[in-house]
Design an enzyme around this catalytic site. Structure first.
Site, mmCIF file in Angstrom:
data_model
loop_
_atom_site.group_PDB
_atom_site.id
_atom_site.type_symbol
_atom_site.label_atom_id
_atom_site.label_comp_id
_atom_site.label_asym_id
_atom_site.label_seq_id
_atom_site.Cartn_x
_atom_site.Cartn_y
_atom_site.Cartn_z
ATOM 1 N N ASN A 50 -2.117 5.785 -9.588
ATOM 2 C CA ASN A 50 -3.030 6.127 -8.485
ATOM 3 C C ASN A 50 -3.321 7.629 -8.466
ATOM 4 O OD1 ASN A 50 -2.873 3.414 -7.544
ATOM 5 N ND2 ASN A 50 -0.929 3.911 -6.568
ATOM 6 N N HIS A 136 -2.619 -3.268 3.763
ATOM 7 C CA HIS A 136 -1.393 -2.890 3.048
ATOM 8 C C HIS A 136 -0.138 -3.274 3.832
ATOM 9 C CE1 HIS A 136 1.551 0.031 1.294
ATOM 10 N NE2 HIS A 136 0.849 -0.172 0.200
ATOM 11 N N GLU A 179 -8.551 -0.710 5.921
ATOM 12 C CA GLU A 179 -8.504 0.305 4.866
ATOM 13 C C GLU A 179 -9.926 0.672 4.474
ATOM 14 O OE1 GLU A 179 -5.949 -0.875 1.566
ATOM 15 O OE2 GLU A 179 -4.603 -1.863 2.969
ATOM 16 N N SER A 183 -6.487 -1.654 -1.764
ATOM 17 C CA SER A 183 -5.716 -1.208 -2.922
ATOM 18 C C SER A 183 -5.692 -2.208 -4.067
ATOM 19 C CB SER A 183 -4.289 -0.883 -2.483
ATOM 20 O OG SER A 183 -3.714 -1.960 -1.800
ATOM 21 N N ASP A 208 -7.059 3.444 7.021
ATOM 22 C CA ASP A 208 -6.146 3.970 6.005
ATOM 23 C C ASP A 208 -6.976 4.319 4.765
ATOM 24 O OD1 ASP A 208 -4.267 4.431 4.052
ATOM 25 O OD2 ASP A 208 -3.102 2.601 4.400
ATOM 26 N N HIS A 211 -6.726 5.141 -0.700
ATOM 27 C CA HIS A 211 -7.448 5.106 -1.980
ATOM 28 C C HIS A 211 -8.855 5.683 -1.871
ATOM 29 C CE1 HIS A 211 -4.249 2.686 -3.747
ATOM 30 N NE2 HIS A 211 -4.185 2.110 -2.555
ATOM 31 N N LYS A 242 -1.451 9.917 -3.811
ATOM 32 C CA LYS A 242 -2.385 9.292 -4.759
ATOM 33 C C LYS A 242 -3.316 10.364 -5.340
ATOM 34 C CE LYS A 242 -1.046 4.949 -3.118
ATOM 35 N NZ LYS A 242 -1.037 3.983 -2.047
HETATM 36 C C1 LIG Z 1 0.106 3.498 -1.289
HETATM 37 C C2 LIG Z 1 -0.390 3.080 0.018
HETATM 38 C C3 LIG Z 1 0.261 3.465 1.195
HETATM 39 C C4 LIG Z 1 1.605 4.151 1.169
HETATM 40 O O1 LIG Z 1 1.507 5.474 0.813
HETATM 41 P P1 LIG Z 1 2.784 6.185 0.164
HETATM 42 O O2 LIG Z 1 2.488 7.628 0.316
HETATM 43 O O3 LIG Z 1 2.817 5.740 -1.264
HETATM 44 O O4 LIG Z 1 3.977 5.746 0.925
HETATM 45 C C5 LIG Z 1 -0.315 3.144 2.395
HETATM 46 N N1 LIG Z 1 -1.464 2.465 2.463
HETATM 47 C C6 LIG Z 1 -2.109 2.046 1.353
HETATM 48 C C7 LIG Z 1 -3.374 1.285 1.478
HETATM 49 C C8 LIG Z 1 -1.589 2.323 0.093
HETATM 50 O O5 LIG Z 1 -2.201 1.894 -0.982
#
Ligand SMILES: *Cc1c(COP(=O)(O)O)cnc(C)c1O
Length: 387
Positions: A50, A136, A179, A183, A208, A211, A242
């Protein structure tokens, strides 16, 4: 209570996972993160990271971390509300707020911890949280522990969301959680429609952008920026692990929101502040991403995305424009997806088979993620092998 043998009992579970092709094991990487990585002395082309802008091994981040190590040492020593809030943490909060163009921001240790702290700080008993079904795991877990009533709508089904919102009219607070870029499917949440619905029927919105940040928007703030919705999304979440190539998570929003989180988010209050070295790397990354370097890398990433999409072989080739840097190559059967992933691995490519519970049962897939750092030649090689 039966007197179960601890290890036998657990082993039975693992054996069952084995049987249905859902058992996972760890692999050991002995190089830095890059488009080429080494696992147990063998080199692979990496299409599973990522690290979308290729910043995880950027020298500017490592140098900032080293300088912080010299100045602050390794550990933050305590939670930020005790004595762990070093200048670098506050500088990072401020840099994120500036980057996201919000009043304030707050850094957590991880994205996962960000969700776990934030949702229960905003809703509880007597309230409702409404999630997209593909949200997620950290958002689902956070909603569960909040004590609010948990409702879900089928992925991007806005008519269903409307129905749920109408049914939840008697709730005191309603928080919709989705989101920007999903993801495991790589598609975009219907943010414009969701904003329209919540403006009409009520409710707050948390997005969120794990990505989306670094990848979307003129200033790389994310899809919310690209769609011009920044003022309509109450809670913008993201991660530093990421596209930023570091580690940590954050919430960006109003000063009031951030002040409330400082007072209520349990994963913030009861957890040691991130290591100052990590915070310094994140800060350096935000500076890169907001400037010309970020713009160049964002463009390189999207060039790669278009090129890969245009050249994807059947049955995965699509005529529509790709929605993101994440390509789910659907296979369905878990054993088949695993076998394909292994086959690619033998040929020197890391493309993971994503299986239940990360995605629904029998919707196993190969998940290809692209980075700004992939070269045409590397992408061509993958395409050739996928054929
Ligand atoms: C990876 C991810 C997270 C968690 O983030 P980290 O910093 O890896 O703990 C939260 N939400 C989504 C959609 C993700 O893909």
């Amino acid at each position: 209570m039966t007197n179960l043998n601890f290890n036998d009992e657990l082993l039975a579970e693992l054996n069952e996972l084995d049987r249905i092709n859902l058992r996972r094991t760890l692999r050991v990487v002995d190089s830095s993160q890059s488009t080429e990585i080494r696992l147990q002395k063998k080199k692979y082309l990496n299409f599973s990271s990522n690290d979308y802008l290729g910043l995880a091994s950027h020298p500017a981040l490592a140098e900032a971390a080293q300088a912080a190590l010299k100045h602050y040492g390794t550990g933050a020593g305590a939670a930020r509300l005790i004595c762990g809030n070093m200048a670098i943490h506050s500088a990072l909060d401020n840099a994120i707020a500036q980057f996201k163009d919000t009043e304030a921001a707050l850094v957590f240790s991880t994205g996962f911890a960000t969700a776990l702290g934030t949702i229960p700080a905003l809703v509880g008993r007597g309230d409702t949280v409404i999630l997209d079904k593909l949200a997620h795991a950290c958002l689902i877990d956070a909603a569960r522990i909040s004590g609010a009533r948990l409702r879900a709508f089928p992925h991007n089904n806005i008519a269903y969301l409307k129905k749920v919102l109408k049914q939840e009219k008697s709730s005191k607070r309603v928080l919709i959680v989705t989101e920007s870029i999903f993801s495991m499917d790589g598609d975009a949440g219907k943010l414009e429609e969701i904003v329209e619905v919540k403006e009409k029927l009520g409710g707050w919105l948390m997005v969120d952008e794990a990505h989306g940040t670094g990848v979307f928007g003129r200033n790389r703030r994310g899809l919310v920026e690209q769609l011009g919705l920044s003022s309509k999304v109450e809670v913008q979440m993201g991660t530093l692990s990421k596209a930023f190539g570091s580690s940590g998570g954050y919430i960006a929003g109003s000063r009031t929101l951030i002040d409330l989180l400082i007072n209520k988010a349990r994963s913030f209050i009861f957890s040691t502040a991130p290591s100052p070295a990590v915070a310094a790397a994140s800060l350096a990354s935000i500076q890169l991403v907001s400037g010309a370097e970020g713009e160049r890398r964002q463009k390189a990433l999207w060039d790669n995305v278009s090129y890969f999409a245009q050249n994807l072989p059947a049955p995965w080739h699509q005529d529509e424009e790709p929605q993101s840097q994440i390509f789910p190559l659907l296979i369905g059967d878990e054993a088949e997806a695993l076998a394909k992933s292994k086959q690619l691995e033998r040929a020197g490519f890391l493309v993971p088979a994503i299986r239940c519970p990360t995605v629904p049962l029998h919707q196993a897939r190969l998940r290809v993620t692209l980075s700004a750092s992939h070269t045409r030649k590397q992408i061509d090689e993958l395409i050739r092998h996928l054929k």
